[in-house]
Design a protein around this motif. Structure first.
Motif, PDB file in Angstrom:
ATOM      1  N   ILE A 555       7.974  43.781 -14.592  1.00 55.25           N
ATOM      2  CA  ILE A 555       8.617  44.260 -16.345  1.00 55.25           C
ATOM      3  C   ILE A 555      10.164  43.125 -15.512  1.00 55.25           C
ATOM      4  N   LEU A 556      10.497  43.486 -13.792  1.00 56.27           N
ATOM      5  CA  LEU A 556      12.058  42.333 -13.586  1.00 56.27           C
ATOM      6  C   LEU A 556      11.066  41.505 -13.175  1.00 56.27           C
ATOM      7  N   LEU A 557      10.002  40.949 -13.387  1.00 51.52           N
ATOM      8  CA  LEU A 557       9.110  39.815 -13.026  1.00 51.52           C
ATOM      9  C   LEU A 557       9.270  38.702 -14.303  1.00 51.52           C
ATOM     10  N   PHE A 558       9.273  40.245 -15.295  1.00 48.57           N
ATOM     11  CA  PHE A 558       9.442  39.001 -17.161  1.00 48.57           C
ATOM     12  C   PHE A 558      10.783  38.778 -16.813  1.00 48.57           C
ATOM     13  N   GLN A 559      11.295  39.660 -17.334  1.00 42.76           N
ATOM     14  CA  GLN A 559      12.802  39.690 -16.642  1.00 42.76           C
ATOM     15  C   GLN A 559      13.278  38.461 -16.146  1.00 42.76           C
ATOM     16  N   GLU A 560      13.368  38.104 -15.624  1.00 42.28           N
ATOM     17  CA  GLU A 560      13.627  37.039 -14.500  1.00 42.28           C
ATOM     18  C   GLU A 560      13.209  35.333 -14.468  1.00 42.28           C
ATOM     19  N   ARG A 561      11.998  35.472 -15.528  1.00 42.37           N
ATOM     20  CA  ARG A 561      11.692  34.452 -16.214  1.00 42.37           C
ATOM     21  C   ARG A 561      11.607  34.371 -17.351  1.00 42.37           C
ATOM     22  N   GLY A 562      12.237  35.571 -17.956  1.00 43.03           N
ATOM     23  CA  GLY A 562      12.926  35.443 -18.989  1.00 43.03           C
ATOM     24  C   GLY A 562      11.866  35.832 -21.111  1.00 43.03           C
ATOM     25  N   LEU A 563      10.891  36.378 -20.379  1.00 44.50           N
ATOM     26  CA  LEU A 563       9.407  36.989 -21.024  1.00 44.50           C
ATOM     27  C   LEU A 563      10.002  38.308 -21.762  1.00 44.50           C
ATOM     28  N   ASP A 564       9.435  38.355 -23.493  1.00 45.58           N
ATOM     29  CA  ASP A 564      10.489  39.524 -23.750  1.00 45.58           C
ATOM     30  C   ASP A 564       8.310  40.488 -23.218  1.00 45.58           C
ATOM     31  N   VAL A 565       9.303  41.807 -22.320  1.00 38.74           N
ATOM     32  CA  VAL A 565       8.537  42.915 -22.072  1.00 38.74           C
ATOM     33  C   VAL A 565       8.151  43.858 -22.517  1.00 38.74           C
ATOM     34  N   GLY A 566       7.782  43.966 -24.554  1.00 38.36           N
ATOM     35  CA  GLY A 566       7.514  44.709 -25.041  1.00 38.36           C
ATOM     36  C   GLY A 566       6.029  45.254 -24.657  1.00 38.36           C
ATOM     37  N   ALA A 567       5.341  44.595 -24.575  1.00 41.02           N
ATOM     38  CA  ALA A 567       4.175  44.884 -24.689  1.00 41.02           C
ATOM     39  C   ALA A 567       3.911  45.984 -23.146  1.00 41.02           C
ATOM     40  N   GLN A 568       4.658  45.819 -22.115  1.00 37.58           N
ATOM     41  CA  GLN A 568       4.340  46.173 -20.826  1.00 37.58           C
ATOM     42  C   GLN A 568       5.009  47.917 -21.063  1.00 37.58           C
ATOM     43  N   ALA A 569       6.751  47.143 -21.428  1.00 40.11           N
ATOM     44  CA  ALA A 569       7.276  48.576 -21.577  1.00 40.11           C
ATOM     45  C   ALA A 569       7.220  49.607 -22.437  1.00 40.11           C
ATOM     46  N   SER A 570       6.113  49.408 -23.085  1.00 41.42           N
ATOM     47  CA  SER A 570       5.802  50.471 -24.604  1.00 41.42           C
ATOM     48  C   SER A 570       4.607  51.432 -23.882  1.00 41.42           C
ATOM     49  N   TRP A 571       3.416  49.805 -23.153  1.00 40.96           N
ATOM     50  CA  TRP A 571       2.220  51.000 -22.008  1.00 40.96           C
ATOM     51  C   TRP A 571       3.401  52.081 -21.670  1.00 40.96           C
ATOM     52  N   LEU A 572       3.995  51.930 -20.252  1.00 40.25           N
ATOM     53  CA  LEU A 572       4.431  52.976 -19.633  1.00 40.25           C
ATOM     54  C   LEU A 572       5.208  53.523 -19.949  1.00 40.25           C
ATOM     55  N   ALA A 573       6.201  52.844 -21.348  1.00 35.75           N
ATOM     56  CA  ALA A 573       7.170  54.284 -22.130  1.00 35.75           C
ATOM     57  C   ALA A 573       5.867  55.475 -22.982  1.00 35.75           C
ATOM     58  N   ALA A 574       4.619  54.899 -22.806  1.00 33.46           N
ATOM     59  CA  ALA A 574       3.889  56.158 -23.685  1.00 33.46           C
ATOM     60  C   ALA A 574       4.679  56.923 -22.387  1.00 33.46           C
TER      61      ALA A 574
END
Length: 1153
Positions: A555-574
């Protein structure tokens, strides 16, 4: 570029210290360009060689055997010096200079051979040649034979005795060298000169082969310039390699890149010259390159079983594979120097790629040989260095990956490195992210970070650096990723994933973060999710922690590239929510709950890092905050709750740190508008209700107050984000919960309010400021005592900070200025004096107001400041403890009574005053209140100044208070100390009489006269001596001159003198009477004091006929003090005496007359 300059500086060092200085003089450069290497040398007609003069042009042609014979003599003479050399320091100088001269003569001869042999050879027709031409035509063959003889004479470097080879590493202080040093370096000069001469001979013959005819005729074996060059070259490379192997046996793996393969700068120069000579021949003559020779030389070392090479290279080495990597790496660095410095002779990179295939072969042989981590780490470290110098190829990367894919769960530790080799586990997602980042950003060659990589990283981490370099090749596009992608993905399946240990899973995650960083992020992230889904559902909590850290690192890598982290965050939050639910259940065993906190705590820490790293919180980070927190927080213990509240503070801080234009005026798009609200909503929903449930805790933590303050400030910034039950003014509602409630603990309030005072907003109105001041007063009057109850100085520090901030409020500062008090000085005060200054300021401002409406408004505001203060101090009065709290409560209310007397006289505040008197001053029992009353009673008695205008009830109460405490604190027997420190006496004393003090003293004198000096018949009142002493001190310490006040106790004093014969009573009464008379009838006044006369007249009339003799005795004493008052009474006394005589009927009383 940095590496280039480092290598150039290294080359300059070589130039500075090499014994022949070929590079410095550019001799070798001119030689390769087919120019005269030394155009300024040997320009004369004759030349001196070996002590003889020779014709420069014909010496070699005509006397080649002779000059070479002389050369051999000098060489043998130097060898004899070495054999006969002793360790006598007295001969060191002579031996050095003699050896140096012999070597210089030999070197001069070798230098002479170079320009002479470059004279063009023009073959003439057979039979027509001059005898000299015949000799000149035979010169190449003769020269070849002589050079062959010289090589046979000196032999190989490896055959030199060990005691002579040891001079390579001798440290000489000064410039004196032993003969062995000169002999050894002369051998180096000869070996290089033979190759140099043979190379130029081949050039001069235009590619024609030169045969040694005499040698062929004698032995029947062919000897050509090419064969002699090849033989000497191979022998020299083999011997230099052997010397390097000796050096390697003493090299520690940690020093592999910093320990060079040469013994001195001379051998270093020889390596460099060989590299450039062979690369030049490869380009011009299409012969084998330097790396081909090295490949042929070293490849047998990697073959099992090992065999002695034809070149005679020894194989007694501690680690032949490691030596191979080590030598190749340092030679490659030399190549890099040559590639940068000798630009016109840049080495062909095709040669490098050819050798890279050899590197892959070495990798395969080494990794299959069962080597230990300490060896493999050095091998891969050298491989990384080569990849930085050249470029990694698929074969090398594939070979390494085959090994590490099978050993992914290995520890990769070197036991003798200690703790420096154990830091392979990344404790946070950011640490994992930074570790991957470091793997993708290798240190420059020669930097401390690169050379010390053996200590700071294991072999797998170094391999990841190689892999990152491979994937980041310039101009390769995505080809490297396509070539390696299948090989990586195919190694992981369900069984393999379940076999991974904790260390293996960490290595797996680090591998894929590196791949995601260097290749296709979305593809790798999706693959990671699929592979992590293959792990068993009941995996250990420690493994779950690693999985979450890896996902958060992506997710930090997604942030670094300015990409949406929704998919990764949802999997992790569940996954987090599921774990939090198990943590919440009462049926979960304590040990299991303790283990589950590991991944839960890691999730909190990781999400905090994600929010801290996000520039604008606009990439769906809010999906990491789900209902799992509503389950987690209630189940936390104290230590766990501390971590959770710390996490919450980070969330609130990061949300508020979003630029105001984004929060208050978000972009026009609907999605952008919803971002701040989307993040604030789960905070209100999942965290605030839990905070609200803790607000009445008896042990609130500082983090609870900090988090509550964060929500308050969030409510100011984003009021629409607050839940409906806090609307329409959520900020005020939150402040009511955590700052204005009477039931809150002082630690919570004194920590909470400073946050709000430090972050004042323009829309804070006066009522909010007044509420803060109210809390401040309550904190001082009620909460300060808790300072002695709370361990440490937390409350004291928090209250001091609150005090400083409250005094800076505009309303408080205005009050202090209007009262003439310095707010700047007040802001530096401690809480107790600051409270007194504030109360005094309110009282002064009220007293100076003249308009009724203003006075009414000020009184109402003052009552708002105090609130229901009696309610807060009631627990102290009921429990009579703690003593410090009781003292502070009495003192704080006493300050109000003293400074707010006019204000308390108003109809609005009168009820408060009655309550104060009844509760604090007239309690049912005084047990446990002595110290508090003794210290603060002087403050309360100031209220008597306004009692004159009050009702009968208040006057009666005040007289009861004075009477009660006069009686309570007076000792049974006379004690000067007890009387002098009586609280009532202290309250009544003042240096300069004031109306307020006068009123108090009037009340005290009235109470003394009415209650403590009344005789019952002839019996004196109890404690008369003590009461009179108190009265005397009261009169003595004040300089009142009002006769009405002073004569109040006069009648009682006269009766004491009349009825009591005790010496102490009479003495004290006389002194008091003297003070009264002197102050009422000063000598400056001509007429006597009317008030005294009135009292005396009443005294005489009351006691005539009963105590006549005693009355006259008192008057006699009074006449000594002031005759005037007695003279006025003479007519009255005469009349009274006649009446008495008449009543008795006994005639004249001569004694009385």
């Amino acid at each position: 570029i940095e590496n280039i300059f480092v290598r150039i500086e290294d080359l300059k060092m070589v130039i500075t210290y090499c014994c022949r200085a070929n590079l410095e003089l550019m001799v070798f450069h001119r030689l390769l360009l087919r120019l005269d290497p030394a155009p300024a040398d040997f320009e004369g007609d004759t030349v001196d060689i070996f002590g003889f003069s020779w014709v420069t042009e014909t010496a070699l042609v005509e006397s080649i055997k002779l000059v070479f014979g002389l050369f051999r003599q000098k060489l043998l003479k130097l060898e004899m010096l070495v054999q006969s050399c002793s360790h006598d320091f007295g001969q060191a100088s002579s031996l050095h200079y003699e050896s140096e001269d012999l070597r210089h003569q030999c070197v001069l001869f070798l230098q002479y051979l170079v320009p002479v042999k470059t004279v063009p050879i023009c073959p003439s027709e057979e039979g027509s040649r001059h005898p000299y031409e015949e000799l000149e035509a035979q010169l190449p063959s003769a020269l070849l034979e002589e050079l062959f003889g010289v090589t046979l004479l000196i032999g190989r470097l490896k055959d030199i005795p060990a005691n002579i080879q040891n001079t390579f590493i001798m440290q000489h202080q000064g410039k004196l060298f032993p003969p062995s040093w000169h002999l050894l370096h002369l051998h180096l000069d000869i070996h290089w000169s033979v190759l140099e001469i043979l190379h130029l001979l081949g050039q001069k013959m235009h590619g024609q082969v030169v045969y040694a005819h005499q040698f062929v005729n004698l032995t029947g074996e062919n000897l050509t310039n090419n064969s002699l060059f090849e033989e000497n070259l191979c022998n020299l490379l083999s011997d230099l390699t052997g010397l390097a192997m000796v050096k390697y046996n003493k090299v520690r793996p940690t020093e592999a890149l910093t320990s060079h393969h040469y013994h001195c700068t001379c051998t270093k120069e020889l390596w460099i010259l060989l590299i450039h000579l062979l690369e030049h021949r490869s380009k011009v003559l299409h012969t084998q390159s330097f790396w081909t020779y090295i490949n042929t030389l070293l490849r047998p070392l990697t073959v099992r079983p090992l065999v002695e090479q034809s070149s005679g290279l020894a194989t007694h080495c501690k680690d032949l594979m490691g030596f191979t990597w080590w030598l190749v790496t340092h030679l490659a660095m030399f190549v890099f120097i040559g590639y940068c410095f000798w630009c016109q002779y840049a080495l062909d990179k095709i040669t490098f790629f050819v050798f890279c295939s050899f590197g892959g072969c070495v990798c395969m042989c080494g990794l299959k040989g069962g080597l230990q981590e300490e060896q493999i780490r050095m091998h891969v470290h050298c491989c990384l260095t080569l990849c930085l110098l050249w470029e990694p190829n698929t074969a090398t990367v594939t070979t390494l990956w085959e090994y590490y894919s099978k050993n992914l769960s290995g520890s990769f530790t070197v036991p003798w490195l200690g703790i420096s080799g154990l830091g392979s586990m990344c404790k946070t997602p950011m640490a994992l992210f930074e570790k991957a980042q470091s793997c993708c950003s290798p240190f420059p060659l020669g930097s401390p970070g690169h050379t010390q990589l053996y200590r700071s990283a294991n072999s797998f981490h170094i391999f990841l650096r190689v892999l990152a370099l491979y994937l980041a090749q310039d101009n390769a596009g995505s080809a490297p990723w396509r070539q390696i992608k299948g090989r990586v993905y195919s190694k992981f399946h369900q069984r393999r994933m379940q076999e991974l240990s904790e260390a293996g899973l960490m290595n797996f995650l680090l591998l894929f973060v590196v791949l995601a960083r260097q290749a296709e992020l979305e593809d790798v992230a999706s693959r990671v999710c699929d592979l992590l889904g293959l792990l068993p559902p009941d995996s250990p909590p420690a493994q779950r922690s690693l999985v979450w850290r890896g996902q958060l690192a992506l997710i930090l890598l997604f942030q670094e590239r300015g990409l949406d982290v929704g998919a990764q965050a949802s999997w992790l939050a569940a996954s987090f929510s599921k774990t939090a639910r198990e943590f919440y259940l009462k049926t979960t065993e304590p040990s299991r709950r303790l283990a589950l906190w590991g991944p839960l705590g890691a999730y909190l820490e990781g999400v905090a890092e994600v929010f801290e790293s996000s520039p604008g919180l606009g990439l769906s980070e809010e999906k990491l905050l789900n209902e799992g927190f509503s389950l987690l927080l209630p189940a936390c213990r104290q230590s766990e709750l501390s971590s959770a509240l710390g996490f919450l503070q980070i969330m609130l801080r990061e949300l508020r740190s979003v630029p105001p234009d984004v929060r208050l005026h978000p972009p026009s798009t609907s999605a952008a508008k919803e971002r701040p609200l989307a993040i604030a909503a789960p905070l209100w929903a999942h965290f605030f209700p839990f905070l609200h449930s803790l607000r009445l805790s008896n042990t609130p933590t500082a983090q609870l107050a900090d988090a509550a303050a964060g929500f308050t400030l969030l409510a100011f910034d984003l009021p629409s984000s607050a839940p409906q039950d806090l609307q329409p003014n959520p900020a005020r509602s939150v402040m009511q919960c955590f700052g204005w409630d009477d039931m809150l603990h002082p630690l919570l309030v004194t920590r909470y309010l400073p946050h709000l005072l430090q972050n004042r907003y323009p829309d804070f109105d006066a009522s909010a400021q007044a509420s803060w001041v109210t809390t401040y007063l309550l904190s001082d009057s009620y909460y300060i005592p808790c300072d002695w109850l709370v361990p440490g100085k937390a409350l004291e520090e928090q209250l001091s900070e609150l005090t400083r901030l409250v005094l800076r409020l505009p309303e408080v500062d205005s009050l202090l200025q209007r009262a003439g008090l310095q707010s700047g000085a007040g802001s530096k005060l401690e809480p107790r004096p600051a409270l007194e200054i504030f109360i005094k300021a309110v009282g002064r401002v009220y007293s100076r107001l003249q308009i009724l409406s203003e006075r009414t408004e000020m009184a109402a505001r003052a009552l708002d400041y105090t609130g229901d203060i009696m309610k807060y101090i009631k627990p102290y009065l009921v429990n009579k403890s703690p003593q410090e709290g009781l003292l502070m409560a009495y003192w704080a209310v006493g300050c109000l009574v003293k400074h707010w007397s006019p204000l308390l006289a108003t109809s609005k505040a009168q009820q408060l005053l009655f309550n104060i008197v009844n509760t604090l001053l007239l309690p049912n029992s005084l047990s446990g209140l002595d110290k508090a009353l003794r210290d603060s009673l002087p403050l309360y008695l100031q209220v008597s100044s306004m009692s004159q205008s009050q009702g009968i009830y208040l006057k009666k109460q005040l007289r009861d208070v004075i009477s009660k405490y006069l009686d309570h604190f007076l000792p049974a027997t006379l004690s000067i100390g007890a009387v002098a420190n009586h609280p009532v006496l202290l309250a009544a004393c003042e240096a300069t009489p004031t109306p307020r003090g006068g009123a108090l003293r009037r009340s005290i004198l009235q109470v003394i006269s009415d209650n403590f000096l009344q005789f019952k018949g002839h019996a004196p009142p109890p404690r008369l001596t003590t009461v009179l002493a108190f009265l005397l001190e009261l009169l003595r310490r004040n300089i009142d001159s009002d006769p009405a006040l002073l004569t109040m106790p006069l009648h009682s004093l006269l009766r004491c003198l009349m009825l009591v014969n005790e010496p102490q009573v009479r003495k004290t009464s006389t002194e008091a009477l003297k003070l009264v008379v002197e102050r009422c009838s000063p000598s400056t006044r001509e007429a006597p004091c009317d008030q005294i006369i009135t009292v005396l007249r009443s005294f005489v009339e009351e006691n005539e006929g009963v105590y006549d003799r005693q009355v006259y005795s008192v008057l006699e004493t009074l006449a000594l003090l002031d005759q005037r008052v007695v003279l006025v009474l003479i007519p009255i006394l005469s009349l009274s005496l006649r009446n008495t005589e008449h009543k008795r009927g006994l005639g004249k009383n001569t004694t009385l007359r």
